[in-house]
Write an enzyme that holds these catalytic residues in place. Structure first.
Site, PDB file in Angstrom:
ATOM      1  N   ASP A   6       0.878  -1.177   0.000  1.00 28.27           N
ATOM      2  CA  ASP A   6       0.000   0.000   0.000  1.00 28.27           C
ATOM      3  C   ASP A   6       0.911   1.221   0.000  1.00 28.27           C
ATOM      4  OD1 ASP A   6      -2.343   1.621   0.333  1.00 28.27           O
ATOM      5  OD2 ASP A   6      -1.985   1.720   2.485  1.00 28.27           O
ATOM      6  N   SER A   7       0.309   2.400  -0.150  1.00 29.42           N
ATOM      7  CA  SER A   7       1.087   3.627  -0.041  1.00 29.42           C
ATOM      8  C   SER A   7       1.613   3.819   1.373  1.00 29.42           C
ATOM      9  CB  SER A   7       0.206   4.828  -0.406  1.00 29.42           C
ATOM     10  OG  SER A   7      -0.909   4.868   0.465  1.00 29.42           O
ATOM     11  N   CYS A  69      -4.515  -1.514  -1.865  1.00 29.07           N
ATOM     12  CA  CYS A  69      -4.722  -0.081  -2.021  1.00 29.07           C
ATOM     13  C   CYS A  69      -5.699   0.123  -3.179  1.00 29.07           C
ATOM     14  CB  CYS A  69      -3.381   0.581  -2.336  1.00 29.07           C
ATOM     15  SG  CYS A  69      -3.498   2.337  -2.712  1.00 29.07           S
ATOM     16  N   GLU A 148      -2.329   8.055   8.827  1.00 27.15           N
ATOM     17  CA  GLU A 148      -0.873   7.894   8.954  1.00 27.15           C
ATOM     18  C   GLU A 148      -0.339   8.553  10.222  1.00 27.15           C
ATOM     19  OE1 GLU A 148       1.446   6.250   7.003  1.00 27.15           O
ATOM     20  OE2 GLU A 148      -0.176   5.424   5.777  1.00 27.15           O
ATOM     21  N   CYS A 180     -11.098   2.980   0.560  1.00 29.81           N
ATOM     22  CA  CYS A 180      -9.656   3.226   0.705  1.00 29.81           C
ATOM     23  C   CYS A 180      -9.251   2.411   1.918  1.00 29.81           C
ATOM     24  CB  CYS A 180      -9.397   4.715   0.937  1.00 29.81           C
ATOM     25  SG  CYS A 180      -7.731   5.106   1.528  1.00 29.81           S
ATOM     26  N   HIS A 182      -7.041   2.694   4.080  1.00 30.16           N
ATOM     27  CA  HIS A 182      -6.780   3.459   5.310  1.00 30.16           C
ATOM     28  C   HIS A 182      -8.058   3.680   6.118  1.00 30.16           C
ATOM     29  CE1 HIS A 182      -2.914   4.538   3.416  1.00 30.16           C
ATOM     30  NE2 HIS A 182      -2.542   5.049   4.575  1.00 30.16           N
TER      31      HIS A 182
HETATM   32  N1  DGL Z   1      -4.769   3.205   1.017  1.00 31.17           N
HETATM   33  C1  DGL Z   1      -4.943   3.734  -0.292  1.00 31.17           C
HETATM   34  C2  DGL Z   1      -6.272   3.292  -0.889  1.00 31.17           C
HETATM   35  O1  DGL Z   1      -6.785   2.239  -0.534  1.00 31.17           O
HETATM   36  C3  DGL Z   1      -4.722   5.188  -0.578  1.00 31.17           C
HETATM   37  C4  DGL Z   1      -4.183   6.133   0.400  1.00 31.17           C
HETATM   38  C5  DGL Z   1      -3.360   7.228  -0.272  1.00 31.17           C
HETATM   39  O2  DGL Z   1      -3.934   8.231  -0.719  1.00 31.17           O
HETATM   40  O3  DGL Z   1      -2.162   7.021  -0.355  1.00 31.17           O
HETATM   41  O4  DGL Z   1      -6.825   3.938  -1.733  1.00 31.17           O
END
Ligand code: DGL
Length: 261
Positions: A6-7, A69, A148, A180, A182
């Protein structure tokens, strides 16, 4: 060995479900912390990162890769499939299908990054699976970055989230898709906001089931976990207890390590 990336720390929500479903799999998690958030980057940038990380995970010995992600899946999973034709890939996409099927009001909302919100892949998902259902796509800029920081119980954020969701809830959305990875960690903040009106929809368990189906020899190992990151290994390590993921911490083979990708 299964590689999950993931990011940043959002994909840990997916990793946790995979670890539970495949207790003896050896897992590698890579957080591209040096380049987050992906959600406000252009597609070409995200594609470059995804292709480099995919290659890196294969070089580490991964034989199944999970793009944990939604943003990376929308922008680059097709390119990754082309670049790694022999590696089974699992992408993560917003749970539009289960949400549309479960909706009683015929109205759902999808919370995503800005990049996912404008993606052709999300439009197609909605066309395919939400035919007669109204779908509000709500970009949530800044939310992934908030996760984060690990400051999840901030009263100011809870109020901003309440205001952000108010119009769609007032209009009758009864399924709120966490589009997302996150945002799974924001569920404790979002659940009281939607309580009595809507259900939060997360696909982590469905992704884990897909890994069980595709796992094969990739899922056989010693139940270990390696954490890799492109910046701040200590923060990735600290995220496990902070996010209630002690179950993952016990699988760790060693401290989180910096990876040059
Ligand atoms: N966790 C990522 C997602 O599922 C994106 C978060 C980011 O913007 O880096 O879309």
């Amino acid at each position: 060995m299964i590689g999950v990336f993931d990011s940043g720390i959002g994909g840990l929500s997916v990793l946790s479900a995979i670890a539970q479903a495949l207790p003896s799999a050896d897992l590698v998690y890579l957080a591209d912390t040096a380049h987050l958030p992906y959600g406000d980057k252009d597609d070409a940038f995200i594609r470059r990162r995804v292709l480099a990380i995919g290659r890196h995970l294969v070089d580490q010995g991964c034989t199944l890769i999970v793009v944990a992600c939604n943003t990376a899946t929308a922008a680059a999973v097709a390119a990754l499939r082309e670049s790694l034709p022999d590696i089974p890939l699992v992408g993560v996409e917003p749970g539009v299908k289960p949400a549309a099927a479960a909706s009683k009001s015929g109205h759902i909302a999808v919370l995503t990054t800005t990049s996912t919100a404008r993606s052709e892949r999300l439009s197609r998902l909605i066309r395919q699976h939400a035919g007669n259902v109204r779908v509000d796509v709500l970009p949530c800029p800044g939310w992934a970055t908030r996760v984060e920081t690990l400051h999840l119980d901030d009263a100011g954020f809870a109020e901003a989230a309440r205001l952000h969701l108010a119009p769609t809830l007032a209009a009758g959305a009864d399924q709120i898709v966490l589009g997302c990875t996150h945002y799974a960690f924001l569920a404790p903040v979002l659940a009281p906001i939607v309580a009595g009106r809507a259900t939060l929809v997360d696909v982590a368990n469905a992704v884990a089931r897909q890994c069980v189906r595709l796992g094969g020899a990739s899922a056989l190992g010693h139940g270990g976990l390696r954490l890799l990151t492109t910046a701040h290994p200590e923060r990735l390590q600290a995220a496990l207890p902070a996010l209630g993921l002690k179950r993952l911490a016990v699988r760790l083979n060693g401290p989180a390590r910096l990876s040059a990708v």
